[in-house]
Each structure stands twice: as C-alpha cells, then as structure tokens.
Scaffold this active site. Sequence first.
Site, short mmCIF file in Angstrom:
data_model
loop_
_atom_site.label_atom_id
_atom_site.label_comp_id
_atom_site.label_asym_id
_atom_site.label_seq_id
_atom_site.Cartn_x
_atom_site.Cartn_y
_atom_site.Cartn_z
N ASP A 1 -4.21 16.74 18.70
CA ASP A 1 -3.35 15.73 19.27
C ASP A 1 -3.06 16.17 20.71
O ASP A 1 -2.30 17.10 20.93
CB ASP A 1 -2.06 15.64 18.45
CG ASP A 1 -1.04 14.67 19.05
OD1 ASP A 1 -1.32 14.09 20.11
OD2 ASP A 1 0.04 14.51 18.44
N TRP B 1 5.79 16.88 16.37
CA TRP B 1 4.62 16.01 16.19
C TRP B 1 3.63 16.61 15.22
O TRP B 1 3.02 15.87 14.44
CB TRP B 1 3.99 15.68 17.54
CG TRP B 1 4.96 14.93 18.41
CD1 TRP B 1 5.57 15.39 19.55
CD2 TRP B 1 5.50 13.63 18.18
NE1 TRP B 1 6.43 14.43 20.03
CE2 TRP B 1 6.42 13.36 19.23
CE3 TRP B 1 5.31 12.65 17.19
CZ2 TRP B 1 7.13 12.15 19.30
CZ3 TRP B 1 6.02 11.45 17.27
CH2 TRP B 1 6.91 11.22 18.31
N LYS C 1 1.43 8.89 28.37
CA LYS C 1 1.94 10.01 29.18
C LYS C 1 1.02 10.25 30.38
O LYS C 1 1.42 10.05 31.51
CB LYS C 1 2.09 11.27 28.33
CG LYS C 1 3.22 11.12 27.29
CD LYS C 1 2.78 11.60 25.97
CE LYS C 1 3.64 11.32 24.78
NZ LYS C 1 5.01 10.95 24.88
C1 LIG Z 1 2.36 15.14 21.12
C2 LIG Z 1 2.68 13.76 20.62
N1 LIG Z 1 2.05 13.28 19.54
C3 LIG Z 1 2.33 12.05 19.07
C4 LIG Z 1 3.27 11.24 19.65
C5 LIG Z 1 3.54 9.89 19.07
O1 LIG Z 1 2.75 8.99 19.73
P1 LIG Z 1 2.79 7.42 19.47
O2 LIG Z 1 4.15 6.97 19.84
O3 LIG Z 1 1.72 6.92 20.38
O4 LIG Z 1 2.48 7.19 18.03
C6 LIG Z 1 3.95 11.69 20.78
C7 LIG Z 1 4.95 10.84 21.44
O5 LIG Z 1 5.75 11.23 22.26
C8 LIG Z 1 3.66 12.99 21.28
O6 LIG Z 1 4.29 13.47 22.35
#
Ligand SMILES: Cc1ncc(COP(=O)(O)O)c(C=O)c1O
Length: 361
Positions: free
Chosen positions: A172, A103, A196
């Site tokens: 994030d 991520w 989550k």
């Molecule tokens: C740490 C993290 N950041 C970003 C995301 C992506 O999020 P989204 O699907 O809401 O764009 C995730 C998805 O699992 C994640 O675990």
Amino acid sequence: MGVRIHNFNPGPAALPLPVLEEAQAELLDFRGTGMSIAEISHRSAVFEEVLNDAAARVKRLLNMPEHFKVLFLQGGASTQFFMVPMNFIPEGSSADYINTGTWSTKAIKEVEILGKPHKVIASSQDRDFCYIPREYAVSPGAAYLHFTSNNTIKGTQWRGLPTAGGVPLVSDMSSDIMSRPFDPKPFGLIYAGAQKNLGPAGVTLVIIRDDMLERSPKTLPTMLRYTTHAEKNSLYNTPPCLCIYLVQLVLKWVEDTIGGLAAMERLNREKADLLYSYIDESGFYKGTADEDSRSMMNVTFRLPAEDLEKELVAEASKNSLGGLKGHRSVGGCRASLYNAVGIDSVRALIELMKEFARKRG
Ligand SMILES: Cc1ncc(COP(=O)(O)O)c(C=O)c1O
C-alpha cells in the site's frame, strides 16, 4: 484568484499549481473537442490517449519492467485491502502481513473477515507504531508479503524494501507513491489511492505483475477480479475520467517539470530534513516517530500540552497554513509534505513554529 494557502493536508492534499492551471485552462474545451474531459466518452480516442499516457508515465517513472500492467480502479485503497487477498491467496496458501499502523491494521482486518489464511509476521504495535520493525521472518512459500510503505497517521516510512526472499511484495503506497525511486522487481502488486501524491480522490492506481493475474479465481464477482480490469485496459466499466486526467497531468509534472523520481526524492528529502532538524533543535516540539523510521511525507510531532497543539493549529490557520492537525485517532500535529508541497511552505511553517515557541516556550 483568492490567496492559495500553504497546504499541509494529509489527503486529499495539495496539487501542483501548474496542474490546476492547466486543468482550468482546458476545462471548457478539452483539446479542441468543444467538451470538457468530464463530458467525453470513456471509449473515445481522446480519452484513451489520456489513459494510456498516464499508464505509460507510471511505468516510465517507476522504471517498471514490461511484465507489469497499470490499472486505474475505483473504491479507494480500502477496496484493495480485500481485493488483494480475494485474488491472490489460492486454496492451500497463506499470506504474510507486517503491521505498521492504522492502515496495515485495516488491511489485516479484511483478510480476517474473508477467513483467508494469513500470518502477521511483525508488528510495531508494542510502541504505538512509532517505528518500522527490523526483525521478521517471511514464511517460505507465502502467497505474498503485504506492507504499508508509508504510515500516513503515525508518520513512519520504510527506508528500503522488506527482504522477502522471492515471496512477491504487495504494498500500500497510498501516501508515498512517486515520492522516491525504488526497485520494482520484487513486487507482485502495488496500490495507491490517488489523493495524496497522484491527484484527486476517486481513482486508485494498481500496478500488477502479469503472472499474479493467473491467480484470480473465476468464482469472484467480475468487478473484483484484477483480470477483468487488466484485459479491458481499465475500461471494463466507466472509469473516473476526470480523476485519471488529473493524475495524467500530475505525472507529467513529476516527469517533465521535476525531472523524475530521483529529483523528486531530493526535493522531498530537503523539505523533510529542514523540518525535522528544526523540531529536534527546538527543545519545544518533539517528533513522535523513531529517528530511523521517520517519514519524508508525514511529519508528526507533539507540543508540551494538548492545549498548545490546538493553539498552534489555530494560529497557523490564521496565517494561511492549513491541515496541521494530527489524525483524530492520535492527536498532536502533522505536517504532510507531499510532492506538491513546496519548500517555501516548509520555511513558512518553521517560521511560524519558531515564533510560537518563542511566545509559549
Ligand atoms: C496508507 C493509506 N492506506 C489507505 C488509505 C485509505 O485510502 P482510501 O480512502 O483511498 O480508501 C489511506 C488514507 O489516508 C492511507 O493513508
């Protein structure tokens, strides 16, 4: 009602049962309106009360000072990957990033696409992101330092906050928001997809320090400027009302039933310790993250062979334990122990793992 499983899904993930029950009870007639929350104007007093209560709970739970605003946006955490650099890297400035996995890599890719100056000041890619880097030097005067507090796929998590010497932190926190208390003061912005620890997919929590809003360039499209959403209390356009309502119920559960983030952390720590201790003593399962970087939220582990991993996941599924397959990019197994996963589920998982190791070990 059918049987509810032990849900270890990585996201969308388990929600607290009392939240689902409350939502079910209120679905047809939301608080005497004769309508469901999904059928009410987002400009009604009834909905604004939900929105404002959710925002107030976020601030109370995180102990956020007055000069932070809580926003509920759309587009997932992935939209924040580009909104952050679009809004926060002014001409002549550059941002720092720490790369701790899939991520963070995706967040860095977006700043690259935008052609905005940035520097990756540390990375754990050399060992396939199995640890949190300890050595890094934040660039003096950087626009912000971006880090991913919990790495959902690799099963690592920052223990404390990075030290950034006054450079605003941007994090994030999609997969560990509301799982533990932390000091909010060094932050310029926090974002988290809800699916989550906060609620269903479809809404992203963004918490922003007031002075960061001054950086938003007027040349950006309206929807991409944080100022637009801050000035209109997340009601510039139609927000995801149903999602925000469920987030409100989850926050109420964390605050009123669990008793806040210190209590939440104690429960999460107990669950994670129980599972990691069993993995370590089993002589059969092997954790993939370095011990000092292990995530309380996503416990990643391997078995001696890939076939056995598939077999364990299938066996678990037969016994009403779901969501244990590792992310498709890394394989292995992963048990996501988010806030709503009870210790009874962790105990059930350990029993199954013990039995499996006895038969196959
Ligand atoms: C740490 C993290 N950041 C970003 C995301 C992506 O999020 P989204 O699907 O809401 O764009 C995730 C998805 O699992 C994640 O675990």
